[in-house]
Design an enzyme around this catalytic site. Structure first.
Site, PDB file in Angstrom:
ATOM      1  N   LYS A  53      16.613  14.275   7.248  1.00  0.00           N
ATOM      2  CA  LYS A  53      15.634  14.246   8.347  1.00  0.00           C
ATOM      3  C   LYS A  53      14.445  13.376   7.945  1.00  0.00           C
ATOM      4  O   LYS A  53      13.923  12.617   8.756  1.00  0.00           O
ATOM      5  CB  LYS A  53      15.165  15.670   8.677  1.00  0.00           C
ATOM      6  CG  LYS A  53      16.213  16.492   9.414  1.00  0.00           C
ATOM      7  CD  LYS A  53      15.840  17.959   9.526  1.00  0.00           C
ATOM      8  CE  LYS A  53      16.983  18.767  10.141  1.00  0.00           C
ATOM      9  NZ  LYS A  53      16.746  20.203  10.222  1.00  0.00           N
ATOM     10  N   GLN A  97      12.790  24.639   8.153  1.00  0.00           N
ATOM     11  CA  GLN A  97      14.257  24.629   8.026  1.00  0.00           C
ATOM     12  C   GLN A  97      14.797  26.056   7.946  1.00  0.00           C
ATOM     13  O   GLN A  97      14.271  26.890   7.206  1.00  0.00           O
ATOM     14  CB  GLN A  97      14.647  23.818   6.769  1.00  0.00           C
ATOM     15  CG  GLN A  97      16.136  23.659   6.563  1.00  0.00           C
ATOM     16  CD  GLN A  97      16.811  22.800   7.637  1.00  0.00           C
ATOM     17  OE1 GLN A  97      16.193  21.950   8.267  1.00  0.00           O
ATOM     18  NE2 GLN A  97      18.098  23.026   7.845  1.00  0.00           N
ATOM     19  N   ASP A 120      11.519  21.692  17.112  1.00  0.00           N
ATOM     20  CA  ASP A 120      12.852  22.298  17.072  1.00  0.00           C
ATOM     21  C   ASP A 120      13.175  22.992  18.396  1.00  0.00           C
ATOM     22  O   ASP A 120      14.323  23.309  18.670  1.00  0.00           O
ATOM     23  CB  ASP A 120      12.909  23.360  15.960  1.00  0.00           C
ATOM     24  CG  ASP A 120      13.719  22.911  14.759  1.00  0.00           C
ATOM     25  OD1 ASP A 120      14.664  22.127  14.952  1.00  0.00           O
ATOM     26  OD2 ASP A 120      13.393  23.350  13.649  1.00  0.00           O
TER      27      ASP A 120
HETATM   28  N1  GUN Z   1      19.245  24.860  10.301  1.00  0.00           N
HETATM   29  C1  GUN Z   1      20.390  24.457  10.865  1.00  0.00           C
HETATM   30  N2  GUN Z   1      20.137  23.720  11.974  1.00  0.00           N
HETATM   31  C2  GUN Z   1      18.797  23.672  12.094  1.00  0.00           C
HETATM   32  C3  GUN Z   1      17.921  23.054  13.026  1.00  0.00           C
HETATM   33  O1  GUN Z   1      18.329  22.406  14.001  1.00  0.00           O
HETATM   34  N3  GUN Z   1      16.594  23.233  12.802  1.00  0.00           N
HETATM   35  C4  GUN Z   1      16.121  23.958  11.751  1.00  0.00           C
HETATM   36  N4  GUN Z   1      14.802  24.085  11.630  1.00  0.00           N
HETATM   37  N5  GUN Z   1      16.901  24.542  10.875  1.00  0.00           N
HETATM   38  C5  GUN Z   1      18.230  24.394  11.036  1.00  0.00           C
END
Ligand code: GUN
Length: 294
Positions: A53, A97, A120
């Site tokens: 990311k 995350q 998110d």
């Molecule tokens: N863990 C797995 N997918 C995601 C996501 O799209 N966002 C976040 N913050 N954590 C994740």
């Protein structure tokens, strides 16, 4: 029929080229979009997601603020960091995350994020707005799936969409997005889950079939009709001694057999995954645009 394979990576690259231009325009207005990424603990998969990311951000010119905290971080310390980022004018988006270590309260953490920085789309305010059809940050995976469909000219309006899996991350938000009374929605959606009586009876009816359960071979060729559009969200590791790592990634769909019946299908990897990351960039740029008043 042999399916056309949807190239999520290529669509993601096209979108990133659009984002680079938008970021350059924002920079001319004196604003660099900023994303704070917060990772607690040392789960290897989460570490690799977060690193990707951050790399994506750099690629399009978004400032990425890396926060890696030890697994023992307390709820109070994590919330204090989120509050600091909520106030920081350089930061337009905040991503914590998931999953968090077990001792942390996930819903309280998500609630602490300023909804205007919730890139998110997990804050209940954004969930509520999405369900009501108001403008909101949309969760990245389902939003990425909708973009994949649109950019492959799949007709969503009036389609019978069957979603297998009812997670908060994918199944539930995607169903909500596709039933809205809006262009690129207006679908008839069925959500199947572990208590569905006859899964195949539902999946066989699907014009668009989305598999998001996290189990290998959940969808086999006898469960789909000819010409179906298949979106595979699963990411499962299976042993493969021919790989250096000892494993390879596969989705929830028996890809080789189902592709012989489908009209379009996403591969794993290289289908939905790159789109999830791309929609995070989209949300971060939207947050920065809202910050400057567009
Ligand atoms: N863990 C797995 N997918 C995601 C996501 O799209 N966002 C976040 N913050 N954590 C994740």
């Amino acid at each position: 029929m042999t399916a056309k394979i949807i190239d999520g990576k290529q669509i993601a690259e096209e979108m990133k080229a659009e984002f680079r231009e938008q970021v350059a325009k924002l920079k001319k207005k004196g604003v660099t979009p900023g994303l704070a990424v917060i990772l607690v603990g040392d789960d290897p998969a989460s570490q690799s997601y977060v690193t990707s990311k951050e790399r994506d951000c750099e690629e399009v010119g978004i400032y990425s603020d890396d926060n890696r905290l030890p697994a023992e971080t307390t709820q109070k310390e994590l919330i204090a960091l989120i509050e600091e980022k909520n106030k920081d004018p350089k930061i337009h988006g905040i991503l914590v995350q998931l999953p968090l270590p077990k001792h942390l309260n996930e819903s309280e953490v998500l609630l602490a994020i300023n909804p205007d920085k919730d890139v998110d789309g997990f804050h209940p305010i954004n969930t509520g707005k999405m369900v009501s059809g108001e403008k909101a940050f949309l969760p990245c995976t389902p939003h990425g799936i909708v973009q994949l469909l649109i950019r492959n000219k799949v007709t969503i309006e009036g389609a019978d969409v069957v979603i297998v899996g009812r997670s908060n991350l994918v199944g539930k938000p995607l169903a909500n997005m596709l039933i809205q009374k809006k262009p690129n929605a207006n679908a008839t959606v069925t959500v199947c889950h572990t208590h569905t009586k006859n899964l195949a009876a539902h999946t066989k009816r699907a014009d668009i079939l989305v598999a998001a359960v996290g189990r290998v071979n959940t969808i086999t060729a006898d469960m789909v009709k000819d010409g179906v559009v298949v979106i595979d969200v699963g990411v499962n590791r299976i042993d493969d001694s021919s790989k250096k790592s000892g494993y390879r990634l596969v989705g929830d769909v028996d890809f080789d057999a189902v592709k012989e019946k489908a009209s379009l299908i996403t591969p794993v990897p290289g289908g939905v995954g790159p789109m999830t990351r791309t929609m995070l960039l989209y949300n971060t740029i939207e947050a920065a645009k809202a910050f400057v008043g567009r």
